[in-house]
Enzyme design. Sequence first.
Site, PDB file in Angstrom:
ATOM      1  N   ASN A 194      -3.443  -7.381   1.384  1.00  0.00           N
ATOM      2  CA  ASN A 194      -4.626  -7.359   2.674  1.00  0.00           C
ATOM      3  C   ASN A 194      -6.091  -7.579   2.048  1.00  0.00           C
ATOM      4  O   ASN A 194      -6.684  -6.394   1.409  1.00  0.00           O
ATOM      5  CB  ASN A 194      -4.389  -6.065   3.320  1.00  0.00           C
ATOM      6  CG  ASN A 194      -5.265  -5.991   4.692  1.00  0.00           C
ATOM      7  OD1 ASN A 194      -6.195  -6.581   4.453  1.00  0.00           O
ATOM      8  ND2 ASN A 194      -4.760  -4.896   5.507  1.00  0.00           N
TER       9      ASN A 194
ATOM     10  N   HIS B  61      -4.827 -11.894  11.076  1.00  0.00           N
ATOM     11  CA  HIS B  61      -5.390 -10.713  10.000  1.00  0.00           C
ATOM     12  C   HIS B  61      -4.219 -10.350   9.224  1.00  0.00           C
ATOM     13  O   HIS B  61      -3.152  -9.915   9.951  1.00  0.00           O
ATOM     14  CB  HIS B  61      -6.172  -9.609  10.473  1.00  0.00           C
ATOM     15  CG  HIS B  61      -6.346  -8.659   9.302  1.00  0.00           C
ATOM     16  ND1 HIS B  61      -6.824  -8.926   8.229  1.00  0.00           N
ATOM     17  CD2 HIS B  61      -6.000  -7.284   9.292  1.00  0.00           C
ATOM     18  CE1 HIS B  61      -6.821  -7.807   7.499  1.00  0.00           C
ATOM     19  NE2 HIS B  61      -6.393  -6.603   8.334  1.00  0.00           N
TER      20      HIS B  61
ATOM     21  N   CYS C 167     -11.486  -5.307   9.211  1.00  0.00           N
ATOM     22  CA  CYS C 167     -10.424  -6.345   9.140  1.00  0.00           C
ATOM     23  C   CYS C 167     -10.861  -7.358  10.541  1.00  0.00           C
ATOM     24  O   CYS C 167     -10.345  -8.582  10.402  1.00  0.00           O
ATOM     25  CB  CYS C 167      -9.123  -5.586   9.547  1.00  0.00           C
ATOM     26  SG  CYS C 167      -8.602  -4.420   8.248  1.00  0.00           S
TER      27      CYS C 167
HETATM   28  N1  ACO Z   1       5.235   3.793  -2.912  1.00  0.00           N
HETATM   29  C1  ACO Z   1       6.219   4.824  -2.962  1.00  0.00           C
HETATM   30  N2  ACO Z   1       5.967   5.786  -2.026  1.00  0.00           N
HETATM   31  C2  ACO Z   1       4.901   5.901  -1.106  1.00  0.00           C
HETATM   32  C3  ACO Z   1       3.926   4.815  -1.291  1.00  0.00           C
HETATM   33  C4  ACO Z   1       4.143   3.944  -2.061  1.00  0.00           C
HETATM   34  N3  ACO Z   1       3.001   3.221  -2.418  1.00  0.00           N
HETATM   35  N4  ACO Z   1       3.134   5.009  -0.284  1.00  0.00           N
HETATM   36  C5  ACO Z   1       3.553   6.197   0.351  1.00  0.00           C
HETATM   37  N5  ACO Z   1       4.755   6.521  -0.283  1.00  0.00           N
HETATM   38  C6  ACO Z   1       5.757   7.548   0.530  1.00  0.00           C
HETATM   39  C7  ACO Z   1       4.898   8.561   1.009  1.00  0.00           C
HETATM   40  O1  ACO Z   1       4.563   9.530   0.294  1.00  0.00           O
HETATM   41  C8  ACO Z   1       6.135   9.124   2.076  1.00  0.00           C
HETATM   42  O2  ACO Z   1       7.126  10.117   1.251  1.00  0.00           O
HETATM   43  P1  ACO Z   1       7.652  11.362   1.786  1.00  0.00           P
HETATM   44  O3  ACO Z   1       8.639  10.864   3.166  1.00  0.00           O
HETATM   45  O4  ACO Z   1       8.281  11.929   0.569  1.00  0.00           O
HETATM   46  O5  ACO Z   1       6.393  12.386   2.371  1.00  0.00           O
HETATM   47  C9  ACO Z   1       6.906   7.852   2.347  1.00  0.00           C
HETATM   48  O6  ACO Z   1       6.601   6.863   1.316  1.00  0.00           O
HETATM   49  C10 ACO Z   1       6.665   7.342   3.688  1.00  0.00           C
HETATM   50  O7  ACO Z   1       5.419   7.426   3.818  1.00  0.00           O
HETATM   51  P2  ACO Z   1       4.647   6.983   5.086  1.00  0.00           P
HETATM   52  O8  ACO Z   1       3.366   6.940   5.262  1.00  0.00           O
HETATM   53  O9  ACO Z   1       5.523   7.585   6.400  1.00  0.00           O
HETATM   54  O10 ACO Z   1       5.241   5.302   5.169  1.00  0.00           O
HETATM   55  P3  ACO Z   1       5.232   4.265   6.103  1.00  0.00           P
HETATM   56  O11 ACO Z   1       6.868   3.913   6.350  1.00  0.00           O
HETATM   57  O12 ACO Z   1       4.503   4.672   7.330  1.00  0.00           O
HETATM   58  O13 ACO Z   1       4.770   3.129   5.492  1.00  0.00           O
HETATM   59  C11 ACO Z   1       2.605   2.219   5.491  1.00  0.00           C
HETATM   60  C12 ACO Z   1       3.390   3.334   5.042  1.00  0.00           C
HETATM   61  C13 ACO Z   1       2.819   0.817   4.797  1.00  0.00           C
HETATM   62  C14 ACO Z   1       0.896   2.144   5.098  1.00  0.00           C
HETATM   63  C15 ACO Z   1       2.783   1.986   6.872  1.00  0.00           C
HETATM   64  O14 ACO Z   1       2.424   2.960   7.720  1.00  0.00           O
HETATM   65  C16 ACO Z   1       2.191   0.629   7.534  1.00  0.00           C
HETATM   66  O15 ACO Z   1       2.222  -0.437   7.200  1.00  0.00           O
HETATM   67  N6  ACO Z   1       1.053   1.203   8.315  1.00  0.00           N
HETATM   68  C17 ACO Z   1       0.240  -0.219   8.677  1.00  0.00           C
HETATM   69  C18 ACO Z   1      -1.134   0.164   7.932  1.00  0.00           C
HETATM   70  C19 ACO Z   1      -1.634  -1.151   7.562  1.00  0.00           C
HETATM   71  O16 ACO Z   1      -1.324  -2.076   7.669  1.00  0.00           O
HETATM   72  N7  ACO Z   1      -2.657  -1.133   7.078  1.00  0.00           N
HETATM   73  C20 ACO Z   1      -3.465  -1.957   6.675  1.00  0.00           C
HETATM   74  C21 ACO Z   1      -4.747  -2.047   6.429  1.00  0.00           C
HETATM   75  S1  ACO Z   1      -5.559  -1.799   8.162  1.00  0.00           S
HETATM   76  C22 ACO Z   1      -5.374  -3.389   8.870  1.00  0.00           C
HETATM   77  O17 ACO Z   1      -5.637  -4.123   8.044  1.00  0.00           O
HETATM   78  C23 ACO Z   1      -5.082  -3.319  10.191  1.00  0.00           C
END
Ligand code: ACO
Length: 351
Positions: A308, A278, A115
């Site tokens: 992204n 980003h 990224c």
């Molecule tokens: N659809 C539906 N449910 C989902 C999905 C999906 N696509 N993905 C995960 N879940 C579920 C999980 O299984 C979990 O279920 P559970 O509670 O029954 O176990 C629930 O949603 C919550 O999962 P978490 O991983 O805790 O969800 P979170 O609120 O953390 O959101 C996310 C996940 C969007 C990835 C978040 O952590 C985030 O935005 N993190 C930042 C990462 C990021 O932006 N990465 C981008 C790439 S890196 C970069 O560019 C910097």
Amino acid sequence: MKTKIAGIGKYLPKRVVTNQELTTYMDTTNEWIIERTGIEERRYAEKHKETPTTMAAAAARIAIERAGITPEDIDFIIFATLSPDYYFPGCGVLLQRELGLTKTEIGALDIRNQCTGFVYGMSVADQFIKTGMYKNILLVGSEMHSMGLDFSDEGRAVTVIFGDGAGAVVLQPTDKENQGILNTVLHSDGTHAEELAMINPGSHGGYHLGPEKFGYPDPSIPGGVFVTQKMVDDNMLTPNMTGQLVFKNAVVKFPEVIKEGLAKAGLEKEDIDLLVPHQANLRISQFVQKVMGLPDEKVVNNIQKYGNTTAASIPIALCEAYEDGRIKEGDLVCLAAFGSGFTWGSVLVRW
Ligand code: ACO
């Protein structure tokens, strides 16, 4: 001598993939994706026709034309991607060939900073230009994530986030006082290297130095073997991301590195005319905007349309802002990124 952005271009594949379409492949919903990431749709490249290199070439041609030069004027190529056409050689030489520049025998450098790749590329190019070594550097960020994602339920948290696309700039020297890159700031911390990573295939041969929770050392992966049947059978050839850890670090490091650049330049956050973060996740960008106290019109968000696109996200967003008339001469534009590694950085540039 400073470095100016002389031309900018972008390329987005035609195929729009909505959240609704993703629900046909995996257990997810439009609401979940929008609520957690802000993404409404993304683009996927056309398989067997488009690659990271062809998309880069399309963006590069626009940037070159807007810079008022011809491809033959390019004297160095920098290519940032985490999804290269080949494991090696890198995309730099492939882009050189695609642009018909092999006769000029110019140098081509590949950047593997995910990224943050574009920001690292800007910094490298800036040093070359300032020292007078090159005069027309082509820097591109291009990604084809759709080839490497896991479309099963297991991969949903990662897969819904990423999209394909490319952005490019031509960088040239400028001696105008109120123009060009003011500074670049680069950081990294490898502590969490495996928390946002694609570990396989690789030369680790079942052994790496990361936390045990990633299942290594794994004696069933024989040393010296780059890719094994087990990796295929156990769905190990896909990226993994500890989303919340990434989120927590990103929202701290983004503002930190922006403020560091501003302080180095003797400027305040109020001096920023446009922040191009980003496009990691809309929630991360909104958090950063809030911490920095910037109004909506000073922050570029287009992740809603493109997802992204990793190394391509900043040049695509910057190009879109430019095309929308959101940047005028003399504006202070701040680019900032955080991502896998972890790596993070910023660029302050007077347009
Ligand atoms: N659809 C539906 N449910 C989902 C999905 C999906 N696509 N993905 C995960 N879940 C579920 C999980 O299984 C979990 O279920 P559970 O509670 O029954 O176990 C629930 O949603 C919550 O999962 P978490 O991983 O805790 O969800 P979170 O609120 O953390 O959101 C996310 C996940 C969007 C990835 C978040 O952590 C985030 O935005 N993190 C930042 C990462 C990021 O932006 N990465 C981008 C790439 S890196 C970069 O560019 C910097």
